[in-house]
Write an enzyme that holds these catalytic residues in place. Structure first.
Site, mmCIF file in Angstrom:
data_model
loop_
_atom_site.group_PDB
_atom_site.id
_atom_site.type_symbol
_atom_site.label_atom_id
_atom_site.label_comp_id
_atom_site.label_asym_id
_atom_site.label_seq_id
_atom_site.Cartn_x
_atom_site.Cartn_y
_atom_site.Cartn_z
ATOM 1 N N GLU A 30 0.743 -1.681 -0.123
ATOM 2 C CA GLU A 30 -0.117 0.477 0.189
ATOM 3 C C GLU A 30 1.083 1.055 0.147
ATOM 4 O O GLU A 30 2.174 1.354 0.819
ATOM 5 C CB GLU A 30 -0.691 0.511 1.113
ATOM 6 C CG GLU A 30 -0.291 0.094 2.552
ATOM 7 C CD GLU A 30 -0.914 0.731 3.925
ATOM 8 O OE1 GLU A 30 -1.933 2.241 3.918
ATOM 9 O OE2 GLU A 30 -1.232 -0.192 4.762
ATOM 10 N N LYS A 164 -4.308 -1.688 14.950
ATOM 11 C CA LYS A 164 -4.051 -0.764 15.132
ATOM 12 C C LYS A 164 -4.317 -0.963 16.663
ATOM 13 O O LYS A 164 -5.897 -0.857 17.097
ATOM 14 C CB LYS A 164 -3.718 0.429 15.218
ATOM 15 C CG LYS A 164 -2.051 0.727 14.120
ATOM 16 C CD LYS A 164 -2.731 1.765 13.185
ATOM 17 C CE LYS A 164 -3.561 1.442 12.074
ATOM 18 N NZ LYS A 164 -4.067 1.914 10.644
HETATM 19 N N1 PSU Z 1 -1.010 0.738 9.110
HETATM 20 C C1 PSU Z 1 -0.001 1.581 8.982
HETATM 21 N N2 PSU Z 1 0.021 2.930 8.308
HETATM 22 C C2 PSU Z 1 -0.807 3.272 8.053
HETATM 23 C C3 PSU Z 1 -1.929 2.534 8.103
HETATM 24 C C4 PSU Z 1 -2.097 0.827 8.022
HETATM 25 O O1 PSU Z 1 0.914 0.806 9.723
HETATM 26 O O2 PSU Z 1 -0.954 4.181 8.151
HETATM 27 C C5 PSU Z 1 -3.608 2.999 7.140
HETATM 28 C C6 PSU Z 1 -4.028 1.813 6.134
HETATM 29 O O3 PSU Z 1 -3.474 2.712 4.441
HETATM 30 C C7 PSU Z 1 -5.080 1.554 6.509
HETATM 31 C C8 PSU Z 1 -5.357 3.046 6.645
HETATM 32 O O4 PSU Z 1 -6.093 1.425 5.534
HETATM 33 O O5 PSU Z 1 -4.367 3.551 7.687
HETATM 34 C C9 PSU Z 1 -6.946 3.333 7.817
HETATM 35 O O6 PSU Z 1 -7.058 3.796 7.959
HETATM 36 P P1 PSU Z 1 -9.078 4.151 8.549
HETATM 37 O O7 PSU Z 1 -9.562 4.302 9.335
HETATM 38 O O8 PSU Z 1 -9.146 6.044 8.048
HETATM 39 O O9 PSU Z 1 -9.595 3.702 7.304
#
Ligand code: PSU
Ligand code: MN
Length: 315
Positions: A30, A164
């Site tokens: 990604e 996370k």
């Molecule tokens: N994992 C990481 N760093 C990130 C993300 C995930 O270690 O920056 C990003 C991923 O792209 C994931 C996004 O899809 O955060 C999720 O964002 P949200 O909670 O707004 O859906």
């Protein structure tokens, strides 16, 4: 099945096209983690190191982003650099894909966005850091990452270090169960917790061996059970943070986000950046270590899937 119309939006890099033509295993990566998840220049260094680890393991990395109105599968070094430096990169999930593509602006794909593009490109394995999930307090805010819906519908295997710990991991796993997304673990029974190894919640099934993981995934897709499979790999012991410390800081930072009125897609980047700041970058070092470890797990899985063949019964 990918339509010709959808395929017409994709541009493959030369190395990715060559690997695909030769039937060599591919691993999608990604770009939100580069543009919004880590500061410059660590983001670029990590992106390069992750690509190198995948190559060293015998697979071809395909970092995915939106550039000049194209879905780009595999990026050149200058393009990684541009994503890592620019402050004008959209964070692209399912909802944002058409608008950013049509505008020709720069877009970094989230887990959901990358899964969509990987599936269009015929790539079965995708390595990330941590997936998005059900946010704490979602009962009030309705903040549930689009990553979870994407896992429910798009047939890509996603390697992550859990969700996370800024999320409600129990509710995230409930949501995945409801939507029929299998959660596999390797190296331990429990689902990982991103900065720490143990979320306190069991994964559905522990499969340490890549061949076993591949057999499980093939079986699911052979049966026509569309949708993703999540494979959780814990951050290596030496790089893990202390749960009490990161949990307390997370509570503090989530409080700050609420006070400052930060919501929606801005929450995750804000929290990650604040944690990096507050821990004197120790959380960043942990983040880098877990992504690199996931790259190794994902490359092994891509190789095993390639060995198992595209479809058709037992491996
Ligand atoms: N994992 C990481 N760093 C990130 C993300 C995930 O270690 O920056 C990003 C991923 O792209 C994931 C996004 O899809 O955060 C999720 O964002 P949200 O909670 O707004 O859906
Ligand atoms: Mn969200």
């Amino acid at each position: 099945m990918i339509t010709d119309l959808a395929a017409s939006w994709l541009t493959f890099s030369a190395p990715v096209a060559a690997a695909q033509a030769a039937g060599r295993p591919l691993v999608a990566l990604e770009s939100t983690i580069i543009a919004h998840g880590m500061p410059y220049p660590e983001n670029i260094h990590t992106a390069r190191e992750v690509e190198d680890l995948i190559r060293a393991a015998g697979a071809e990395p395909a970092t995915i982003a939106l550039i000049d109105g194209r879905i780009r599968i595999g990026l050149a070094d200058e393009e990684l650099e541009m994503l890592g430096r620019s402050s004008k990169v959209h964070k692209v999930s399912r909802r944002d894909l058409p608008a950013v593509l049509a505008s020709g602006e720069l877009g970094a794909t989230t887990v959901a966005g990358t899964m969509i593009c990987a599936a269009l490109a015929g790539i079965e394995v995708f390595v990330t850091g941590g997936i998005g999930g059900v946010h704490r307090g979602a009962q009030k805010t309705f903040d549930i990452s689009a990553d979870l819906q994407e896992l429910a519908r798009t047939s890509v295997a996603v390697v992550c270090a859990g969700a996370k710990s800024i999320l409600d991991i129990g509710l995230t796993l409930e949501y995945l169960e409801t939507h029929g997304v299998p959660v596999l673990s390797c190296e331990q029974d429990n689902f990982a917790a991103f900065y720490t190894r143990d979320s306190g919640f069991r994964a559905d099934l522990r499969l340490d061996d890549a061949a076993e993981q591949a057999r499980f995934i093939r079986t699911k897709w052979d049966l026509g059970l569309a949708g993703g499979v999540l494979l959780s790999a814990p951050v290596p012991e030496a790089s893990a943070m202390i749960a009490e410390e990161i949990d307390a800081l997370t509570r503090q930072v989530l409080g700050e986000a609420t006070t400052q009125g930060i919501s929606g897609k801005a929450v995750t980047p804000f929290v990650l950046a604040r944690l990096h700041e507050l821990t004197g970058r120790r959380s960043l070092a942990t983040n880098i270590a877990l992504v690199k470890h996931n790259a190794e797990v994902g490359a092994r899985l891509a190789l095993a899937l390639a060995r198992a063949g595209r479809s058709g019964g037992t491996a």
